[in-house]
Design an enzyme around this catalytic site. Structure first.
Site, PDB file in Angstrom:
ATOM      1  N   LYS A  22      55.473   7.138  71.011  1.00  0.00           N
ATOM      2  CA  LYS A  22      56.355   8.290  70.392  1.00  0.00           C
ATOM      3  C   LYS A  22      55.744   8.060  69.010  1.00  0.00           C
ATOM      4  O   LYS A  22      55.601   8.495  68.609  1.00  0.00           O
ATOM      5  CB  LYS A  22      57.263   7.061  70.759  1.00  0.00           C
ATOM      6  CG  LYS A  22      58.079   7.661  69.011  1.00  0.00           C
ATOM      7  CD  LYS A  22      59.986   6.946  69.328  1.00  0.00           C
ATOM      8  CE  LYS A  22      60.276   5.799  68.942  1.00  0.00           C
ATOM      9  NZ  LYS A  22      60.038   5.552  67.335  1.00  0.00           N
ATOM     10  N   ASN A  23      55.211   6.458  68.661  1.00  0.00           N
ATOM     11  CA  ASN A  23      55.102   6.891  67.021  1.00  0.00           C
ATOM     12  C   ASN A  23      53.134   7.152  66.371  1.00  0.00           C
ATOM     13  O   ASN A  23      53.051   7.633  65.105  1.00  0.00           O
ATOM     14  CB  ASN A  23      55.235   5.306  66.236  1.00  0.00           C
ATOM     15  CG  ASN A  23      56.458   4.906  66.395  1.00  0.00           C
ATOM     16  OD1 ASN A  23      57.696   5.484  66.489  1.00  0.00           O
ATOM     17  ND2 ASN A  23      56.574   3.344  66.405  1.00  0.00           N
ATOM     18  N   CYS A 126      70.340   3.131  57.850  1.00  0.00           N
ATOM     19  CA  CYS A 126      69.017   2.771  59.048  1.00  0.00           C
ATOM     20  C   CYS A 126      69.650   0.965  59.056  1.00  0.00           C
ATOM     21  O   CYS A 126      69.628   0.482  58.572  1.00  0.00           O
ATOM     22  CB  CYS A 126      67.325   2.781  59.377  1.00  0.00           C
ATOM     23  SG  CYS A 126      66.991   2.320  60.351  1.00  0.00           S
ATOM     24  N   ARG A 131      65.589   1.126  54.008  1.00  0.00           N
ATOM     25  CA  ARG A 131      64.242   1.875  54.222  1.00  0.00           C
ATOM     26  C   ARG A 131      64.356   3.254  53.223  1.00  0.00           C
ATOM     27  O   ARG A 131      63.414   4.102  53.828  1.00  0.00           O
ATOM     28  CB  ARG A 131      64.235   2.075  55.852  1.00  0.00           C
ATOM     29  CG  ARG A 131      64.083   1.110  56.964  1.00  0.00           C
ATOM     30  CD  ARG A 131      63.922   1.802  58.442  1.00  0.00           C
ATOM     31  NE  ARG A 131      62.410   2.949  58.682  1.00  0.00           N
ATOM     32  CZ  ARG A 131      62.626   2.994  60.101  1.00  0.00           C
ATOM     33  NH1 ARG A 131      63.493   2.731  60.592  1.00  0.00           N
ATOM     34  NH2 ARG A 131      61.239   4.010  60.040  1.00  0.00           N
ATOM     35  N   ASP A 316      57.852  -4.167  65.781  1.00  0.00           N
ATOM     36  CA  ASP A 316      58.798  -3.289  66.643  1.00  0.00           C
ATOM     37  C   ASP A 316      58.367  -4.399  68.509  1.00  0.00           C
ATOM     38  O   ASP A 316      59.007  -3.533  69.318  1.00  0.00           O
ATOM     39  CB  ASP A 316      58.069  -2.145  67.396  1.00  0.00           C
ATOM     40  CG  ASP A 316      58.102  -1.265  66.331  1.00  0.00           C
ATOM     41  OD1 ASP A 316      57.953   0.183  65.695  1.00  0.00           O
ATOM     42  OD2 ASP A 316      58.740  -1.525  64.950  1.00  0.00           O
ATOM     43  N   ARG A 408      65.913   6.815  73.192  1.00  0.00           N
ATOM     44  CA  ARG A 408      64.804   7.781  71.826  1.00  0.00           C
ATOM     45  C   ARG A 408      63.070   7.420  71.866  1.00  0.00           C
ATOM     46  O   ARG A 408      62.218   7.949  71.571  1.00  0.00           O
ATOM     47  CB  ARG A 408      65.297   6.853  70.467  1.00  0.00           C
ATOM     48  CG  ARG A 408      66.630   7.449  70.605  1.00  0.00           C
ATOM     49  CD  ARG A 408      66.606   6.790  68.847  1.00  0.00           C
ATOM     50  NE  ARG A 408      65.805   6.910  67.502  1.00  0.00           N
ATOM     51  CZ  ARG A 408      65.156   6.572  67.678  1.00  0.00           C
ATOM     52  NH1 ARG A 408      66.039   4.963  66.820  1.00  0.00           N
ATOM     53  NH2 ARG A 408      64.646   6.485  66.167  1.00  0.00           N
TER      54      ARG A 408
HETATM   55  C1  EPZ Z   1      56.763   3.226  60.995  1.00  0.00           C
HETATM   56  O1  EPZ Z   1      57.879   2.852  60.451  1.00  0.00           O
HETATM   57  C2  EPZ Z   1      57.805   2.719  62.702  1.00  0.00           C
HETATM   58  N1  EPZ Z   1      58.650   4.061  62.896  1.00  0.00           N
HETATM   59  C3  EPZ Z   1      58.323   1.913  63.103  1.00  0.00           C
HETATM   60  O2  EPZ Z   1      58.926   1.704  64.239  1.00  0.00           O
HETATM   61  C4  EPZ Z   1      57.381   0.545  62.853  1.00  0.00           C
HETATM   62  O3  EPZ Z   1      58.691  -0.510  62.532  1.00  0.00           O
HETATM   63  C5  EPZ Z   1      57.070   0.520  61.036  1.00  0.00           C
HETATM   64  O4  EPZ Z   1      56.190   1.052  60.931  1.00  0.00           O
HETATM   65  C6  EPZ Z   1      56.269  -0.352  60.742  1.00  0.00           C
HETATM   66  O5  EPZ Z   1      55.150  -0.920  61.594  1.00  0.00           O
HETATM   67  C7  EPZ Z   1      57.552   5.184  63.046  1.00  0.00           C
HETATM   68  O6  EPZ Z   1      56.135   5.802  63.103  1.00  0.00           O
HETATM   69  C8  EPZ Z   1      58.282   6.641  63.739  1.00  0.00           C
HETATM   70  P1  EPZ Z   1      56.752   1.683  57.253  1.00  0.00           P
HETATM   71  P2  EPZ Z   1      58.137   3.384  58.963  1.00  0.00           P
HETATM   72  O7  EPZ Z   1      56.801   2.407  55.909  1.00  0.00           O
HETATM   73  O8  EPZ Z   1      56.521   4.080  59.006  1.00  0.00           O
HETATM   74  C9  EPZ Z   1      59.328  -0.207  53.266  1.00  0.00           C
HETATM   75  C10 EPZ Z   1      60.402   2.010  66.112  1.00  0.00           C
HETATM   76  O9  EPZ Z   1      61.213   0.778  66.732  1.00  0.00           O
HETATM   77  N2  EPZ Z   1      59.131   0.732  52.165  1.00  0.00           N
HETATM   78  O10 EPZ Z   1      55.922   1.213  57.724  1.00  0.00           O
HETATM   79  O11 EPZ Z   1      58.860   3.842  58.088  1.00  0.00           O
HETATM   80  C11 EPZ Z   1      59.979  -0.029  54.581  1.00  0.00           C
HETATM   81  O12 EPZ Z   1      61.581  -0.472  54.381  1.00  0.00           O
HETATM   82  C12 EPZ Z   1      60.426   2.043  64.935  1.00  0.00           C
HETATM   83  O13 EPZ Z   1      59.241   2.786  66.622  1.00  0.00           O
HETATM   84  C13 EPZ Z   1      59.501   0.985  50.964  1.00  0.00           C
HETATM   85  O14 EPZ Z   1      59.745   0.574  50.415  1.00  0.00           O
HETATM   86  O15 EPZ Z   1      57.273   1.874  58.146  1.00  0.00           O
HETATM   87  C14 EPZ Z   1      59.920  -0.978  55.049  1.00  0.00           C
HETATM   88  O16 EPZ Z   1      60.660  -2.749  55.099  1.00  0.00           O
HETATM   89  C15 EPZ Z   1      61.257   1.239  63.758  1.00  0.00           C
HETATM   90  N3  EPZ Z   1      59.418   2.878  50.216  1.00  0.00           N
HETATM   91  C16 EPZ Z   1      58.093  -1.783  55.169  1.00  0.00           C
HETATM   92  O17 EPZ Z   1      57.956  -0.664  54.382  1.00  0.00           O
HETATM   93  C17 EPZ Z   1      58.676   3.119  51.093  1.00  0.00           C
HETATM   94  O18 EPZ Z   1      58.819   4.800  50.677  1.00  0.00           O
HETATM   95  C18 EPZ Z   1      57.318  -0.748  55.922  1.00  0.00           C
HETATM   96  O19 EPZ Z   1      57.648   0.360  56.498  1.00  0.00           O
HETATM   97  C19 EPZ Z   1      58.117   2.987  52.493  1.00  0.00           C
HETATM   98  C20 EPZ Z   1      59.194   2.406  53.305  1.00  0.00           C
END
Ligand code: EPZ
Length: 429
Positions: A22-23, A126, A131, A316, A408
């Site tokens: 998915k990701n 969320c 996020r 995850d 999802r």
């Molecule tokens: C991706 O989310 C995945 N989603 C998530 O999977 C996964 O948990 C996550 O990466 C971590 O591996 C998809 O690929 C669609 P991040 P993403 O940007 O990209 C903070 C699932 O269950 N952050 O790596 O949104 C954020 O809040 C989902 O399939 C900021 O602060 O995760 C988090 O604490 C859930 N500012 C951390 O960084 C930003 O602008 C990591 O987030 C962006 C992120």
């Protein structure tokens, strides 16, 4: 609303085909906006998130043709999407659509890179954490876009195109790294991305973009270099297998006992997760068709795990591991460092008889001899499947409510488990 009924206590034996990730699928589909040629994606999973993204891309003017079945295709073969963004007629991604799936916010990068403008709804709240998208906006500003926020929308403009630049992430972010890559492939000049995410899905997107004519090097390492090109072409790309689905089923087998081959899985995409299972006493072996997972009779040993960006233990899989450790012989500790509110499954697991205490980012799980079935509530995608894993080992019946969360990210979960002997069924409406 659909529910899932599970009667626990049966071992799992057989073969489970692993779907495309998915990701990886979501950013790959979004990358199609970067070219006016056709991108053909194979091994695409049939998921609610994929169907929703098809609608979101359609709203921008993208045509998507789903390839029909071919002779010899197995029933679990992934779908093939022929995606053509020949004419982008609308550069706005509306709240009604974006609010349903956060990753749709990522369309902002290819839209502003190719069209010079984008208006995208902010994703909103969320269940697993605040996020924010501040680092994604930082990337676009670093590459020369003007960013305004108005009425819940981000308006990004770069009428003369984006320019290459230096991006240093203060923390590892998957969405930020995807955005940096997609924004810089058509930019004027070279972009250097430091402290980049190393998730395998990043590498898969970079590999596909390079097939389309991009010049990306270093994907999968903390430092990625992108030389901008004037135009991208079409390509054919097969989505890599879903390492989170792989880990989820491996933990289900570890929970119930049994012997299952996860067909199409790749161990190197999930080494940290497999190492934890081996530490817990589960037999794991890479085979020429996938990964074989065996647990016969031997008890589960407790583990200490902290979630981390790749190659660390994936957040995850945190909920699924917690469900497994409810039956370990001893006390486990799991620390969640990526999302600040990713323990919504704890009280639901406690309803099944688990003993779990939370101290800030750390959960302490005292293993119990048995779990008992009960009605439980799914709260997010990974939490919902952790409840199914616990229910597969619980005595009696468990009813998991709000399973739309599951749809999802897990393709035909009940069918795959029933084929291995589980007593699980969906109850519609
Ligand atoms: C991706 O989310 C995945 N989603 C998530 O999977 C996964 O948990 C996550 O990466 C971590 O591996 C998809 O690929 C669609 P991040 P993403 O940007 O990209 C903070 C699932 O269950 N952050 O790596 O949104 C954020 O809040 C989902 O399939 C900021 O602060 O995760 C988090 O604490 C859930 N500012 C951390 O960084 C930003 O602008 C990591 O987030 C962006 C992120």
């Amino acid at each position: 609303m659909d529910r899932i009924r599970v009667v626990g206590g049966r071992p799992l034996n057989g073969v489970i085909p692993i779907s495309g990730a998915k990701n990886a699928t979501l950013p790959l589909m979004i990358a199609s906006l970067l070219t006016d040629q056709t991108l053909v994606l194979e091994n695409v999973p049939r998921l609610a998130d994929v169907a929703l993204l098809q609608r979101i891309l359609g709203n921008h003017g993208v045509d998507i043709m789903v390839g029909g079945k071919r002779p010899g295709d197995s029933e679990y073969k992934g779908q093939t999407l022929h995606i053509s963004a020949a004419d982008i007629v609308d550069t706005t991604a509306p709240y009604e659509l974006v609010s349903k799936m956060r990753a749709s916010f990522w369309v902002i990068a290819p839209l502003v890179a190719r069209m010079g403008e984008a208006k995208v709804s902010m994703p909103g709240g969320c269940a697993i954490g605040t996020r924010p998208v501040d680092l994604l906006l930082m990337v676009l500003e670093r590459l020369g876009a003007e960013i305004d926020i108005d009425g819940g929308y981000v308006i990004a403009r770069a009428p003369r195109g984006l320019r290459g630049g230096e991006i240093v992430f203060p923390k590892v972010t998957v969405s930020g790294t995807h955005t940096a890559i997609m924004a810089s492939v058509l930019a004027d000049g070279t972009t250097v991305i430091d402290n980049a995410a190393r998730e395998p899905e990043i590498g898969d997107v970079a590999a596909c973009l390079n097939k389309m004519g991009a010049k990306i090097s270093g994907a999968g390492t903390p430092r990625i270099v992108v030389e901008g090109v004037a135009k991208l072409n079409g390509a054919r790309h097969s989505v890599l297998p879903d390492r989170i689905e792989t880990g989820t089923y491996a933990m289900a087998v570890a929970m119930t006992g049994g012997d299952v081959t996860l067909e199409g899985a790749q161990a190197e995409l999930l080494q940290a997760g497999l190492d934890v299972l081996a530490r817990a006493g589960v037999q794991i072996a890479a085979t020429n068709t996938g990964i074989r997972v065996v647990r016969n009779g031997a008890g589960l040993a407790p583990v200490e795990v902290t979630t981390d960006p790749f190659p660390g233990f994936p957040t995850d899989l945190q909920a699924q591991l917690m469900a497994l450790m409810t039956r370990a012989r001893g006390t486990s500790r799991i620390t969640e460092t990526i999302f600040e509110n990713r323990f919504m499954h704890v009280q639901e697991l406690v309803r099944l008889g688990a003993r779990i205490h939370l101290h800030g980012e750390t959960a302490t799980i005292e293993g119990v001899a048995r779990l008992r079935g009960a009605p439980v509530m799914a709260t997010d995608l990974r939490a919902s499947v952790s409840l199914v894993i616990a229910a597969l080992a619980a005595e009696g019946e468990t009813m998991v409510n709000r399973v739309y969360h599951l749809d999802r990210g897990f393709e035909r979960l009940e069918d795959k488990l029933v084929a291995c002997g589980a007593d699980i069924a969906r109850i519609s409406g």
